[in-house]
Design a protein around this motif. Structure first.
Motif, PDB file in Angstrom:
ATOM      1  N   GLY A   1     -11.206 -15.398   4.525  1.00 30.29           N
ATOM      2  CA  GLY A   1     -10.408 -16.239   5.414  1.00 30.29           C
ATOM      3  C   GLY A   1      -9.593 -15.403   6.382  1.00 30.29           C
ATOM      4  N   ILE A   2      -9.268 -15.966   7.532  1.00 34.74           N
ATOM      5  CA  ILE A   2      -8.540 -15.228   8.563  1.00 34.74           C
ATOM      6  C   ILE A   2      -7.164 -14.792   8.069  1.00 34.74           C
ATOM      7  CG2 ILE A   2      -7.597 -17.350   9.573  1.00 34.74           C
ATOM      8  CD1 ILE A   2      -8.619 -14.075  11.403  1.00 34.74           C
ATOM      9  N   ASP A   3      -6.589 -15.503   7.105  1.00 31.43           N
ATOM     10  CA  ASP A   3      -5.288 -15.129   6.570  1.00 31.43           C
ATOM     11  C   ASP A   3      -5.349 -13.828   5.769  1.00 31.43           C
ATOM     12  OD1 ASP A   3      -6.865 -16.823   4.906  1.00 31.43           O
ATOM     13  OD2 ASP A   3      -5.236 -16.846   3.456  1.00 31.43           O
ATOM     14  N   LEU A   4      -6.556 -13.379   5.396  1.00 28.44           N
ATOM     15  CA  LEU A   4      -6.696 -12.134   4.633  1.00 28.44           C
ATOM     16  C   LEU A   4      -6.823 -10.905   5.526  1.00 28.44           C
ATOM     17  CD1 LEU A   4      -9.188 -13.255   1.826  1.00 28.44           C
ATOM     18  CD2 LEU A   4      -6.702 -13.075   1.687  1.00 28.44           C
ATOM     19  N   ALA A   5      -6.983 -11.104   6.834  1.00 26.01           N
ATOM     20  CA  ALA A   5      -7.187  -9.964   7.729  1.00 26.01           C
ATOM     21  C   ALA A   5      -6.050  -8.958   7.620  1.00 26.01           C
ATOM     22  CB  ALA A   5      -7.345 -10.451   9.168  1.00 26.01           C
ATOM     23  N   PHE A   6      -4.828  -9.463   7.617  1.00 28.42           N
ATOM     24  CA  PHE A   6      -3.663  -8.587   7.435  1.00 28.42           C
ATOM     25  C   PHE A   6      -2.701  -9.252   6.456  1.00 28.42           C
ATOM     26  CE2 PHE A   6       0.437  -6.711   8.260  1.00 28.42           C
ATOM     27  CZ  PHE A   6       0.139  -5.368   8.461  1.00 28.42           C
ATOM     28  N   PRO A   7      -2.253  -8.502   5.453  1.00 30.52           N
ATOM     29  CA  PRO A   7      -2.472  -7.068   5.254  1.00 30.52           C
ATOM     30  C   PRO A   7      -3.669  -6.708   4.366  1.00 30.52           C
ATOM     31  CG  PRO A   7      -0.821  -7.815   3.715  1.00 30.52           C
ATOM     32  CD  PRO A   7      -1.217  -9.034   4.520  1.00 30.52           C
ATOM     33  N   HIS A   8      -4.314  -7.728   3.729  1.00 27.86           N
ATOM     34  CA  HIS A   8      -5.282  -7.412   2.681  1.00 27.86           C
ATOM     35  C   HIS A   8      -6.456  -6.582   3.205  1.00 27.86           C
ATOM     36  CE1 HIS A   8      -7.314  -7.630  -1.084  1.00 27.86           C
ATOM     37  NE2 HIS A   8      -8.284  -8.429  -0.650  1.00 27.86           N
ATOM     38  N   HIS A   9      -7.150  -7.084   4.196  1.00 30.86           N
ATOM     39  CA  HIS A   9      -8.312  -6.348   4.697  1.00 30.86           C
ATOM     40  C   HIS A   9      -7.902  -5.071   5.429  1.00 30.86           C
ATOM     41  CE1 HIS A   9     -10.903 -10.268   4.568  1.00 30.86           C
ATOM     42  NE2 HIS A   9     -10.718  -9.727   3.383  1.00 30.86           N
ATOM     43  N   GLU A  10      -6.763  -5.096   6.083  1.00 29.79           N
ATOM     44  CA  GLU A  10      -6.255  -3.885   6.735  1.00 29.79           C
ATOM     45  C   GLU A  10      -6.063  -2.769   5.713  1.00 29.79           C
ATOM     46  OE1 GLU A  10      -5.678  -1.767   9.775  1.00 29.79           O
ATOM     47  OE2 GLU A  10      -5.221  -3.828  10.361  1.00 29.79           O
ATOM     48  N   ASN A  11      -5.474  -3.124   4.588  1.00 34.92           N
ATOM     49  CA  ASN A  11      -5.227  -2.134   3.544  1.00 34.92           C
ATOM     50  C   ASN A  11      -6.511  -1.721   2.830  1.00 34.92           C
ATOM     51  OD1 ASN A  11      -2.556  -2.338   4.241  1.00 34.92           O
ATOM     52  ND2 ASN A  11      -1.944  -3.544   2.455  1.00 34.92           N
ATOM     53  N   GLU A  12      -7.435  -2.649   2.685  1.00 37.10           N
ATOM     54  CA  GLU A  12      -8.737  -2.295   2.123  1.00 37.10           C
ATOM     55  C   GLU A  12      -9.418  -1.210   2.953  1.00 37.10           C
ATOM     56  OE1 GLU A  12     -11.806  -5.012   0.734  1.00 37.10           O
ATOM     57  OE2 GLU A  12     -10.363  -6.623   1.036  1.00 37.10           O
ATOM     58  N   VAL A  13      -9.415  -1.403   4.264  1.00 35.07           N
ATOM     59  CA  VAL A  13     -10.052  -0.434   5.155  1.00 35.07           C
ATOM     60  C   VAL A  13      -9.374   0.925   5.024  1.00 35.07           C
ATOM     61  CG1 VAL A  13     -10.429   0.185   7.573  1.00 35.07           C
ATOM     62  CG2 VAL A  13     -10.888  -2.149   6.800  1.00 35.07           C
ATOM     63  N   ALA A  14      -8.043   0.939   5.029  1.00 32.22           N
ATOM     64  CA  ALA A  14      -7.295   2.200   4.938  1.00 32.22           C
ATOM     65  C   ALA A  14      -7.639   2.940   3.647  1.00 32.22           C
ATOM     66  CB  ALA A  14      -5.796   1.919   5.022  1.00 32.22           C
ATOM     67  N   GLN A  15      -7.635   2.215   2.525  1.00 27.12           N
ATOM     68  CA  GLN A  15      -7.926   2.834   1.226  1.00 27.12           C
ATOM     69  C   GLN A  15      -9.359   3.365   1.160  1.00 27.12           C
ATOM     70  OE1 GLN A  15      -5.344  -0.355  -1.467  1.00 27.12           O
ATOM     71  NE2 GLN A  15      -7.464  -0.738  -0.960  1.00 27.12           N
ATOM     72  N   SER A  16     -10.291   2.535   1.583  1.00 23.99           N
ATOM     73  CA  SER A  16     -11.708   2.888   1.450  1.00 23.99           C
ATOM     74  C   SER A  16     -12.070   4.083   2.313  1.00 23.99           C
ATOM     75  CB  SER A  16     -12.586   1.681   1.816  1.00 23.99           C
ATOM     76  OG  SER A  16     -12.314   0.592   0.960  1.00 23.99           O
ATOM     77  N   GLU A  17     -11.565   4.103   3.550  1.00 18.68           N
ATOM     78  CA  GLU A  17     -11.877   5.223   4.430  1.00 18.68           C
ATOM     79  C   GLU A  17     -11.151   6.492   3.991  1.00 18.68           C
ATOM     80  OE1 GLU A  17     -11.232   3.802   8.406  1.00 18.68           O
ATOM     81  OE2 GLU A  17     -12.951   2.426   8.311  1.00 18.68           O
ATOM     82  N   ALA A  18      -9.996   6.326   3.346  1.00 20.77           N
ATOM     83  CA  ALA A  18      -9.287   7.485   2.796  1.00 20.77           C
ATOM     84  C   ALA A  18     -10.035   8.050   1.590  1.00 20.77           C
ATOM     85  CB  ALA A  18      -7.868   7.093   2.400  1.00 20.77           C
ATOM     86  N   TYR A  19     -10.583   7.169   0.769  1.00 21.14           N
ATOM     87  CA  TYR A  19     -11.327   7.625  -0.414  1.00 21.14           C
ATOM     88  C   TYR A  19     -12.652   8.267  -0.018  1.00 21.14           C
ATOM     89  CZ  TYR A  19     -13.962   7.479  -4.776  1.00 21.14           C
ATOM     90  OH  TYR A  19     -14.731   7.825  -5.861  1.00 21.14           O
ATOM     91  N   HIS A  20     -13.409   7.555   0.824  1.00 21.29           N
ATOM     92  CA  HIS A  20     -14.747   8.042   1.196  1.00 21.29           C
ATOM     93  C   HIS A  20     -14.696   9.114   2.286  1.00 21.29           C
ATOM     94  CE1 HIS A  20     -16.774   5.091  -1.268  1.00 21.29           C
ATOM     95  NE2 HIS A  20     -16.137   4.089  -0.674  1.00 21.29           N
ATOM     96  N   GLN A  21     -13.504   9.309   2.872  1.00 24.17           N
ATOM     97  CA  GLN A  21     -13.354  10.278   3.964  1.00 24.17           C
ATOM     98  C   GLN A  21     -14.335   9.954   5.100  1.00 24.17           C
ATOM     99  OE1 GLN A  21     -10.958  13.515   3.806  1.00 24.17           O
ATOM    100  NE2 GLN A  21     -10.275  11.499   3.139  1.00 24.17           N
ATOM    101  N   CYS A  22     -14.356   8.692   5.485  1.00 18.51           N
ATOM    102  CA  CYS A  22     -15.248   8.255   6.557  1.00 18.51           C
ATOM    103  C   CYS A  22     -14.461   7.523   7.634  1.00 18.51           C
ATOM    104  CB  CYS A  22     -16.355   7.354   5.996  1.00 18.51           C
ATOM    105  SG  CYS A  22     -15.776   5.754   5.403  1.00 18.51           S
ATOM    106  N   GLY A  23     -15.101   7.338   8.757  1.00 16.64           N
ATOM    107  CA  GLY A  23     -14.427   6.703   9.875  1.00 16.64           C
ATOM    108  C   GLY A  23     -14.678   5.221  10.001  1.00 16.64           C
TER     109      GLY A  23
END
Length: 530
Positions: free
Chosen positions: A269-291
């Motif tokens: 849902g659009i209500d999950l875009a921030f902060p949930h999905h924003e934080n998911e992206v930050a965590q995942s790219e930090a873990y996988h070291q990807c862009g």
């Protein structure tokens, strides 16, 4: 059961085999900052609205003919409501379009949040375990989805069964320099460590927040990956002490455990875009070291009660449970309701909008019934212009494919189908010779009465179906909804009397059922013999 398990196992293994191959989309140098980069892979020919770039983009998948898809499932502490149903049904429609129309196999994984502040609070209020609460509402959610004909994901994954993966994932983020543990036993993601990369969905986040006095975070934007346990709360052991996962980390971990370091589609849902999905992206790219971890984020619009600016939600106490809704309407009627708007648009729920969906569905059903009857020789009609209908059918098929390839434009596709139905109904005009032969002139008055009644009903129904003008108030006139209900009731009441009225868009036709005709002929024969 064995076949089902084998299919699911094969789907998950196929997804997991894909994660071992490095993807160009996870090269940090190719996706600096918040810029979305077109992924390498196989172009499906579709375009989708990507929340990461905020515009329509070519839909490119990593593996030919396969789309990996992760969605945020429910937090199981209460009944699912119609707002949840709207999002899940809309994405079910999108997945069906991909697989059944465009031949793309969707491997879909969904997480069930079965430990959370709300679940803990509910368990304390009812004096039962969190497991009891979570299990009860998870099973109810699955039953609701089945009743709405939503295809289950290839696999459901629960947070409590993946805590060991979550702990390892957090350790990886710490080792990569993007998280820190506190003396109290909490672990936070370090927003400042990724600089301007944070804010992909909402843009720059201002540093004007006043830091709470008792916070043990380094920065007000840092968010919890691991929470220290409190009295009466469930807990798991970790290198930082007893505690439980934060909300955002569960999705990053579980999606990565299934699909690895690259994901085609993430939905919610659009209500999950921030902060949930924003934080998911930050965590995942930090873990996988990807862009670029997930290449496409698809967000569904909110469901509103008619006249309310607020979304339907449990916290606002303005929701309708799925079970209650299905007492009045069918799953197919709700699916048509969803089809009549774009999946990413907000939509108003009301009796008039549901009646519009019901009418559209009934028009299509009546046409397919009559077309089938005609092909079986059970419906006598004037000569059909077959060449014209074949031409219209080809045009409709091409238009539907074009509409659905353009960010799944279901309203345009349905409009095209309804136009075809209209032309089909114009051809399927029944001939009443059989009825005329069955009665003599003394019975002709009955046909005249029914004809006038049907004509009057058609005019009333057409008036009730007239849409309001103006962009601010689309849909039917609310004050005319009762007229539609009266027309429906009249049709139902006449059916047992042998008069079958069929609605064909705004117009209607009628016929006497064969049983009624036979009875009338018998009655007339008896009268003549006496």
């Amino acid at each position: 059961m064995w076949t089902r398990t084998k299919v699911l196992g094969g789907a998950v293994r196929a997804a997991q085999s894909a994660r071992s191959r490095p993807k160009a989309s996870c090269d940090v140098s190719r996706a600096p900052g918040k810029t979305w980069v077109t992924p390498s892979g196989f172009n499906t020919g579709l375009k989708v609205f990507n929340s990461l770039s905020k515009k329509k983009e070519p839909f490119i998948v990593a593996r030919e003919g396969v789309a990996t898809w992760y969605s945020c499932g429910p937090t199981v502490y209460d009944h699912a409501h119609l707002g949840h149903a709207c999002s899940y049904v809309r994405f079910d429609i999108l997945q069906r379009i991909l697989s059944r129309l465009f031949g793309i196999t969707v491997i879909h994984a969904m997480v069930i949040t079965d430990i959370d502040d709300k679940i803990i609070r509910r368990s304390l209020e009812e004096n039962v375990s969190t497991t009891t609460i979570a299990t009860m509402y998870e099973e109810e959610f699955k039953r609701d989805m089945l009743s709405l004909q939503v295809i289950p994901p290839a696999v459901y994954l629960r947070v409590t069964e993946n805590v060991h993966h979550i702990v390892a994932f957090i350790e990886g983020i710490i080792n990569n320099g993007h998280a820190y543990a506190t003396e109290e036993g909490d672990v936070y993601f370090d927003i400042q460590s990724i600089g301007h990369r944070y804010g992909k969905f909402v843009g720059a986040v201002e540093d004007s927040h006043v830091e709470p006095v008792k916070s043990n975070k380094r920065h007000w934007r840092d968010f919890a990956l691991w929470k220290q346990s409190k009295p009466q709360e469930p807990y798991w052991d970790s290198p930082w002490g007893r505690g439980r996962p934060g909300w955002h980390i569960e999705c990053s971990t579980i999606a990565s455990s299934v699909f690895g370091r690259q994901l085609d589609v993430h939905s919610g849902g659009i209500d999950l875009a921030f902060p949930h999905h924003e934080n998911e992206v930050a965590q995942s790219e930090a873990y996988h070291q990807c862009g670029q971890w997930a290449n496409y984020f698809l967000h569904s619009g909110h469901l509103h009660l008619k006249g309310s600016a607020e979304k339907m939600s449990k916290s606002l106490k303005n929701f309708i449970s799925i079970k209650d809704f299905l007492q009045s309407y069918s799953a197919n009627e709700f699916r048509m309701f969803c089809l009549l708007t774009r999946y990413r648009s907000a939509v108003d729920y009301s009796d008039s909008s549901m009646l519009e969906a019901r009418t559209s569905l009934r028009t299509i059903s009546t046409f397919t019934h009559d077309a089938t009857a005609y092909m079986k020789g059970q419906l006598q009609c004037s000569p059909i212009q077959e060449a014209f209908l074949w031409e219209r059918l080809a045009e409709t098929k091409a238009a539907v494919v074009k509409a659905l390839a353009d960010d799944f434009d279901t309203p345009r596709a349905i409009g095209t189908v309804m136009a075809l139905v209209y032309h089909g109904n114009c051809q399927l005009q029944p001939v009443a010779k059989v009825q005329e032969a069955a009665v003599d002139s003394s019975g002709g008055s009955l046909e005249a009465v029914v004809e006038q009644l049907t004509h009057f009903r058609s005019e009333v129904r057409a008036f009730a179906l007239t849409h309001q003008e103006g962009p601010k108030k689309p849909g039917l006139h609310p004050e005319r909804v009762s007229l539609l209900k009266a027309c429906d009731n009249l049709r139902k009441e006449l059916a047992p009397l042998g008069v079958l009225i069929k609605d064909r868009g705004p117009s209607s036709t009628w016929e006497l059922t064969q049983r009624k005709l036979s009875q009338r002929v018998q009655d007339e024969d008896q009268e003549k013999s006496s």
